[in-house]
Design an enzyme around this catalytic site. Structure first.
Site, PDB file in Angstrom:
ATOM      1  N   GLU A  85       0.843  -1.214   0.000  1.00 60.28           N
ATOM      2  CA  GLU A  85       0.000   0.000   0.000  1.00 60.28           C
ATOM      3  C   GLU A  85       0.874   1.258   0.000  1.00 60.28           C
ATOM      4  O   GLU A  85       1.697   1.465   0.903  1.00 60.28           O
ATOM      5  CB  GLU A  85      -0.933  -0.020   1.220  1.00 60.28           C
ATOM      6  N   LYS A 280      -7.609  -1.506  11.248  1.00 54.68           N
ATOM      7  CA  LYS A 280      -6.954  -1.902   9.985  1.00 54.68           C
ATOM      8  C   LYS A 280      -5.744  -0.999   9.755  1.00 54.68           C
ATOM      9  O   LYS A 280      -4.691  -1.446   9.305  1.00 54.68           O
ATOM     10  CB  LYS A 280      -7.955  -1.795   8.833  1.00 54.68           C
ATOM     11  N   ASP A 296       4.332 -14.869  11.360  1.00 54.14           N
ATOM     12  CA  ASP A 296       3.059 -15.311  10.800  1.00 54.14           C
ATOM     13  C   ASP A 296       2.006 -14.211  11.000  1.00 54.14           C
ATOM     14  O   ASP A 296       1.415 -14.082  12.076  1.00 54.14           O
ATOM     15  CB  ASP A 296       2.660 -16.611  11.527  1.00 54.14           C
ATOM     16  N   HIS A 393      -2.332  10.119   0.708  1.00 51.14           N
ATOM     17  CA  HIS A 393      -2.468   8.838   0.031  1.00 51.14           C
ATOM     18  C   HIS A 393      -2.247   8.998  -1.469  1.00 51.14           C
ATOM     19  O   HIS A 393      -1.481   8.254  -2.077  1.00 51.14           O
ATOM     20  CB  HIS A 393      -3.868   8.272   0.321  1.00 51.14           C
TER      21      HIS A 393
HETATM   22  C1  MEV Z   1      -5.956   2.743   5.036  1.00 52.01           C
HETATM   23  O1  MEV Z   1      -5.163   1.658   4.663  1.00 52.01           O
HETATM   24  C2  MEV Z   1      -6.032   2.856   6.539  1.00 52.01           C
HETATM   25  C3  MEV Z   1      -6.953   3.941   7.079  1.00 52.01           C
HETATM   26  O2  MEV Z   1      -8.266   3.773   6.532  1.00 52.01           O
HETATM   27  C4  MEV Z   1      -6.975   3.806   8.571  1.00 52.01           C
HETATM   28  C5  MEV Z   1      -7.984   4.687   9.280  1.00 52.01           C
HETATM   29  O3  MEV Z   1      -8.998   5.036   8.675  1.00 52.01           O
HETATM   30  O4  MEV Z   1      -7.735   4.973  10.467  1.00 52.01           O
HETATM   31  C6  MEV Z   1      -6.498   5.313   6.650  1.00 52.01           C
END
Ligand code: MEV
Length: 438
Positions: A85, A280, A296, A393
């Site tokens: 990513e 995530k 792992d 991003h």
């Molecule tokens: C993207 O990989 C992760 C985010 O969505 C985490 C979040 O929203 O806190 C930017």
């Protein structure tokens, strides 16, 4: 219509590729050439990778990046991260730099206990089973001595074995619930071997236990396996500073920022839809280091998400507060990691990653991984509560668009110059490339 294949694993690598190409590729020559392009020219190295799994046809690359300047308990670390990513490494690095001038990350390991269970069925009197277990317990330790000898020399071994009666949840269901210390190894093989021996001893000894009836003598072992839920193998990572020290380019009003940040964390604490995405973001950092160090990541993911739901509702792994003018942000997560054994001594890149981390112990690696996860979460929340996530991003993702459109160096320079002052979106970049080409 595709066809069934018999004995695929017995085919040579070349034959496997040919079968795949004949069955699935519209352009066999091109498909085969892509697969082979990723073979390593060093045959020994390629063989090593081929042997990691069954039916290997090629290698699947992920970039290995470095997030430098991670100040953890007063020591600087450069953190290797394997991830696809675009913005993850940049975000971790930015966060690390930010906190390096504000005291850095403070981390503590609360425990390193691993867990394994023998799940079995016993039909009969549970008091008799308790009595049998107390008699057989020393034998469970004795019969695994050949396996535990080396681990004991390293300071580890089996910590305890208890009998758990689970019949109120499932008829006739009991467990041997064992705890282990595996020092610098993740210990999966060690734990599973011990468990399978416990199961064997349990079943065999029951056959000769005089107090048991014929039915009671027949213990059914359902399975013996470690648990990836390790709530007593936990590490804490924390950052804190005076609220006014949060000020920087994108944080002109630190009090407002800190309050909004804490609010964003509170939302993730009470709202599962947000908690999943929030966590995530944490896993972006955690998985990348876990993968780069040959651990792992599926085990880590499963364990951490279970921990995030330990109170019966899925919630944020991290927490934040402002108290007496101090902003604090922290997280506690379970992490069963190893820095010896498994892939760590096999995969050349894993060895290099561990060398970059100055050959950490498993405990040290737990702390580095937790700090990276927290850094990642900080970076995401900082963007989300200030500029929005897309700015950073898309700045990183722009390279993927440029590659997708096979741009020349001149075109790339033009695109990058233009988007220094314009909002980046996929369609805007594509439109600009098309404009340049016309
Ligand atoms: C993207 O990989 C992760 C985010 O969505 C985490 C979040 O929203 O806190 C930017």
């Amino acid at each position: 219509m595709t066809k069934e294949v018999i004995g695929f694993s017995k085919l040579s690598k070349e034959e496997k590729i040919n079968w795949i190409a004949d069955t699935y590729f519209t352009n066999s020559k091109e498909g085969i050439s892509v697969l082979k392009q990723y073979w390593n020219s060093d045959e020994t190295l390629q063989k090593l990778h081929d042997d990691f799994i069954e039916n290997t046809i090629t290698n699947f690359y992920l970039p290995l990046g470095i997030a430098p300047n991670f100040l953890i308990n007063g020591k600087f670390n450069s953190v290797p991260m394997a991830i696809e990513e675009s913005s993850v490494v940049a975000a971790a690095a930015k966060s690390a730099k930010f906190w390096s001038t504000r005291g850095g990350f403070k981390t503590t390991v609360f425990g390193t206990e691993k867990i394994g269970q023998v799940h079995f069925l016993f039909t009969g009197n549970s008091d008799k089973l308790e009595h049998f277990f107390s008699k057989v317990k020393p034998k469970l330790f004795e019969n695994t001595e050949s396996m535990t000898k080396n681990m004991q020399k390293r300071g580890g071994g089996i910590l305890d074995i208890v009998l758990k009666n689970k019949t109120s949840k499932l008829e006739n269901y009991y467990q041997l619930h064992a705890t282990f210390e595996t020092k610098d190894s993740m210990g999966a093989n060690f734990i599973n071997s011990c468990l399978e021996q416990f199961a064997k001893t349990l079943r065999e000894e029951a056959l000769y236990f005089e107090a048991f009836s014929e039915t009671e003598k027949n213990i059914t072992i359902v399975m013996s396996i470690l648990s990836n839920y390790v709530p007593n193998c936990v590490v804490r990572a924390e950052v804190s500073c005076k609220v006014e020290e949060l000020a920087e380019k994108n944080i002109q009003n630190p009090t407002e920022f800190a309050e909004k940040f804490v609010q964003a964390v509170r939302i993730a604490e009470i709202e599962p839809y947000r908690a999943v995405t929030h966590n995530k973001g944490i896993m972006n950092g955690i998985d990348a280091v876990v993968l780069a160090t040959g651990n792992d990541f599926r085990a880590v993911e499963a364990g951490i998400h279970a921990y995030a739901s330990r109170v019966g509702k899925y919630s944020s792994l991290s927490h934040a507060k402002i108290e007496n003018g101090i902003f604090s942000f922290w997280m506690e997560i379970p992490l069963a990691l190893g820095t010896v054994g498994g892939l760590t001594s096999l995969h050349p890149l894993v060895k290099v990653a561990l060398e970059i981390l100055q050959k950490p112990s498993a405990k040290e690696l737990m702390q580095i991984v937790a700090a990276t996860g927290l850094a990642q979460n900080f970076a995401a929340l900082r963007s989300l509560t200030t500029t929005g996530i897309q700015e950073g991003h898309m700045k990183m993702h722009i390279n993927n668009i440029l590659n997708q459109y096979k741009t020349t160096i001149e075109e790339r320079n033009e695109v990058k110059k233009y988007f220094e002052n314009n909002t980046i979106s996929h369609s805007a970049v594509v439109a600009f490339i098309e404009h340049l080409r016309n």
